[in-house]
Design a protein around this motif. Structure first.
Motif, PDB file in Angstrom:
ATOM      1  N   ASP A 104       0.839  -1.212   0.000  1.00 12.51           N
ATOM      2  CA  ASP A 104       0.000   0.000   0.000  1.00 12.51           C
ATOM      3  C   ASP A 104       0.868   1.255   0.000  1.00 12.51           C
ATOM      4  N   VAL A 109       2.498   1.722  -3.414  1.00 12.35           N
ATOM      5  CA  VAL A 109       1.524   2.188  -4.410  1.00 12.35           C
ATOM      6  C   VAL A 109       1.192   3.666  -4.156  1.00 12.35           C
ATOM      7  N   ALA A 110       1.078   4.019  -2.879  1.00 10.76           N
ATOM      8  CA  ALA A 110       0.777   5.429  -2.557  1.00 10.76           C
ATOM      9  C   ALA A 110       1.927   6.327  -3.023  1.00 10.76           C
ATOM     10  N   LYS A 164       1.684   6.618  -6.729  1.00  6.94           N
ATOM     11  CA  LYS A 164       0.523   7.440  -7.114  1.00  6.94           C
ATOM     12  C   LYS A 164       0.835   8.932  -6.912  1.00  6.94           C
ATOM     13  N   GLY A 209      -0.797   5.161 -15.561  1.00  3.18           N
ATOM     14  CA  GLY A 209      -0.881   5.471 -14.130  1.00  3.18           C
ATOM     15  C   GLY A 209       0.170   4.694 -13.377  1.00  3.18           C
ATOM     16  N   HIS A 234      -4.650  -4.430  -6.297  1.00  5.03           N
ATOM     17  CA  HIS A 234      -4.758  -3.090  -5.701  1.00  5.03           C
ATOM     18  C   HIS A 234      -5.595  -2.153  -6.583  1.00  5.03           C
ATOM     19  N   ASP A 251      -5.596   1.017  -6.837  1.00  9.37           N
ATOM     20  CA  ASP A 251      -4.867   2.164  -7.395  1.00  9.37           C
ATOM     21  C   ASP A 251      -3.812   1.761  -8.413  1.00  9.37           C
ATOM     22  N   THR A 286     -10.426  -6.131 -11.144  1.00  8.68           N
ATOM     23  CA  THR A 286     -10.438  -4.666 -11.103  1.00  8.68           C
ATOM     24  C   THR A 286     -10.219  -4.079 -12.506  1.00  8.68           C
ATOM     25  N   LYS A 338      -8.030  -4.398 -14.917  1.00  4.87           N
ATOM     26  CA  LYS A 338      -6.715  -3.811 -15.205  1.00  4.87           C
ATOM     27  C   LYS A 338      -6.244  -4.243 -16.577  1.00  4.87           C
TER      28      LYS A 338
END
Ligand code: NAD
Length: 504
Positions: free
Chosen positions: A54, A57-58, A61, A152, A227, A229, A252, A254
């Protein structure tokens, strides 16, 4: 054993690279990097938890808007500097890759590291050539053009067989196109991916653009793939794990890019240069101890040449020197682990029941006993539907089978679920050209087998996956195209509105 890379000088802060710095993982499990040449642990690290993923990924992002907004020229400059830093660190990278994989230092020095530097330099140039279609007035009343945009945050997963090159193949096209990335290398081989990411930072690539989580497939891998994101999953590894990854990514919606297993055929027609084919078969089946998704694994040899080919390949295999990977004289190192060696030995031992082991088929013992070594192995007499012909063994094992007419050679070459790479050996241009057309694989070599080049795509057909690594083709995976359409008429009641308003 020779001059070894000292891991403790490098990763005291942990094995997670998030937001431009190393830190320890927070899973409740440790993992040891084992030198497969000795069986000794050289570095123990705490694996990544879902929480670490997480965080990575944050970070990716947060870094995305600025990196995506940089000009191609700015990204290109950063990648050129990145290539320079990698070149300066070539020796350390080669030694670290040799240590964690058991690869002969000659292979890492002459192949893995220069290939990676060249790939980085290629993508530095390619970053400025993200092309779209020409713009134009296709309807008459509008101007249309295509924007090519990054996707992204990319989540990538890599295998242990070429950890440095796989990190490069995943990270470079993604960031050259303006994406940011979280890469999960294989647990067994995290070191050079971390060094690659550190080099990116030291070259001035902003924090968070390249992140590495070193964790277990089931934990960190699945969390990364699922994930919300993460906009795209790019996976290189085995076909069974690739199927699982695709299932999770689909939940999701992707974008998915899968580079999976291989079982490359090596087709020798009866006019081929026998000496070239025999040398080629030995080098292409043994490179990286056969742990290469494109390695030659099934030699189909037209009957008039078959016996001489088998004899010569066995003779050449017996000249290959197994030894300490750090010694430049070593030709063949151990396999990645004792478990992998035992898996390979299992295939060969079972084959003794239905085929002939012409040479090899055993561990060398003696001084090399502690390592995960296995002798170069040649098998004949295996039926086409047997497991040594159909399954990916991923070890220094070549199976040779005879064929009669050209039709049969090509049919047998295509007769596995895989389609990653293949080669055809002939001095007849028409025969060779037919083989290149009819063999279903993402790459077909003629009179060679293995070389890759940054400018050309790498990727599979059939169960070997889809999508391309390397070359400008990889931008198709890592970008999305947007159609932008401008009205040119400036009238309120446009012609096509008649579908709603009729004559009003
Ligand atoms: P693998 O499939 O076991 O593992 C690959 C990666 O997937 C590792 O990082 C692993 O931790 C991770 N993983 C495992 N289970 C997972 C899960 N459930 N969810 C998410 N991630 C998971 O492969 P390997 O043994 O590391 O590598 C060998 C395989 O890779 C061979 O099949 C080889 O052909 C293939 N390979 C293909 C290419 C190519 O370009 N097509 C290149 C190199 C290797």
């Amino acid at each position: 054993m020779g001059n070894r890379f000292q891991v403790s000088d490098h990763f005291t802060d942990g094995a997670q690279y998030i937001g431009g710095r190393l830190r320890p993982g927070t899973a409740d499990e440790d993992h040891s990097v084992v030198d497969p040449a000795t069986g000794e642990s050289v570095y123990t690290y705490r694996l990544a938890s879902a929480g670490d993923v997480d965080d990575a990924v944050a970070a990716a992002k947060a870094a995305f808007p600025d990196w995506a907004g940089a000009t191609p020229g700015e990204r290109s400059d950063a990648l050129h500097r990145f290539a320079g830093v990698l070149a300066e660190r070539a020796e350390d990278l080669a030694r670290a890759e040799s240590l964690q994989c058991g690869k002969p230092i000659r292979l890492t020095t002459e192949f893995d590291v220069p290939g990676t530097v060249d790939n980085t330099a290629f993508f530095a140039g390619a970053a400025r050539h993200l092309q779209g279609q020409s713009a134009g007035e296709y309807s008459g009343d509008h101007t249309s053009y295509v924007r090519r945009e990054p996707i992204g945050v990319v989540g990538s997963i890599a295998p242990w067989n070429y950890p440095l090159q796989m990190a490069a193949w995943k990270i470079l096209p993604a960031i050259a196109a303006g994406n940011t990335i979280v890469l999960k290398p294989a647990e067994l081989t995290p070191l050079t991916s971390l060094m690659f990411a550190q080099a990116a930072t030291d070259a001035g690539i902003p924090d968070g653009v390249v992140n590495i989580v070193t964790g277990a497939g089931r934990v960190a891998g699945e969390h990364l793939v699922g994930h919300p994101d993460v906009a795209m999953t790019s996976f290189t590894g085995s076909t069974p794990v690739g199927k699982r990854v695709a299932e999770i990514a689909t939940r999701t919606v992707k974008r998915i890019h899968l580079e999976l297993g291989g079982k490359a055929p090596f087709v020798v027609f009866d006019d081929a240069d026998l000496e070239a084919a025999a040398h080629g078969a030995v080098a292409a089946s043994l490179i990286n101890s056969g742990q290469d998704c494109t390695a030659a694994t099934r030699a189909y040899v037209q009957r008039p040449l078959f016996d001489a080919f088998v004899e010569r390949v066995a003779e050449l295999m017996e000249t290959v020197r197994l030894g300490d990977p750090a010694d430049p004289a070593t030709d063949l190192g151990p396999l990645i682990s004792h478990a992998q060696r035992d898996r390979v030995a299992g295939f060969v031992d079972r084959a003794r029941g239905y085929a002939t082991v012409v040479t090899g088929g055993m561990a060398p013992g003696g001084e090399l006993e502690k390592g995960a070594y296995y002798r170069p192995t040649l098998i004949t007499g295996a039926p086409q539907d047997s497991e040594v012909v159909q399954s990916e063994i991923f070890g220094p094992v070549l199976v040779a089978l005879p064929f009669d007419g050209d039709d049969e050679g090509i049919r047998l070459a295509n007769d596995t679920p895989y389609g990653l790479a293949a080669s055809a050996w002939s001095r007849d241009v028409y025969r060779a050209n037919r083989a290149t057309r009819e063999i279903k694989a993402g790459c077909v070599w003629v009179n060679d087998h293995i070389p890759i080049i940054s400018e050309m795509p790498h990727g599979g057909y059939k169960s070997s996956g889809f999508g391309k690594d390397m070359s400008a083709y990889s931008f198709e995976e890592y970008t999305q195209v947007k159609h932008v359409m401008f009205d040119n008429t400036a009238v309120a009641a446009k012609d096509w509105h008649r579908t709603i308003f009729g004559d009003r």
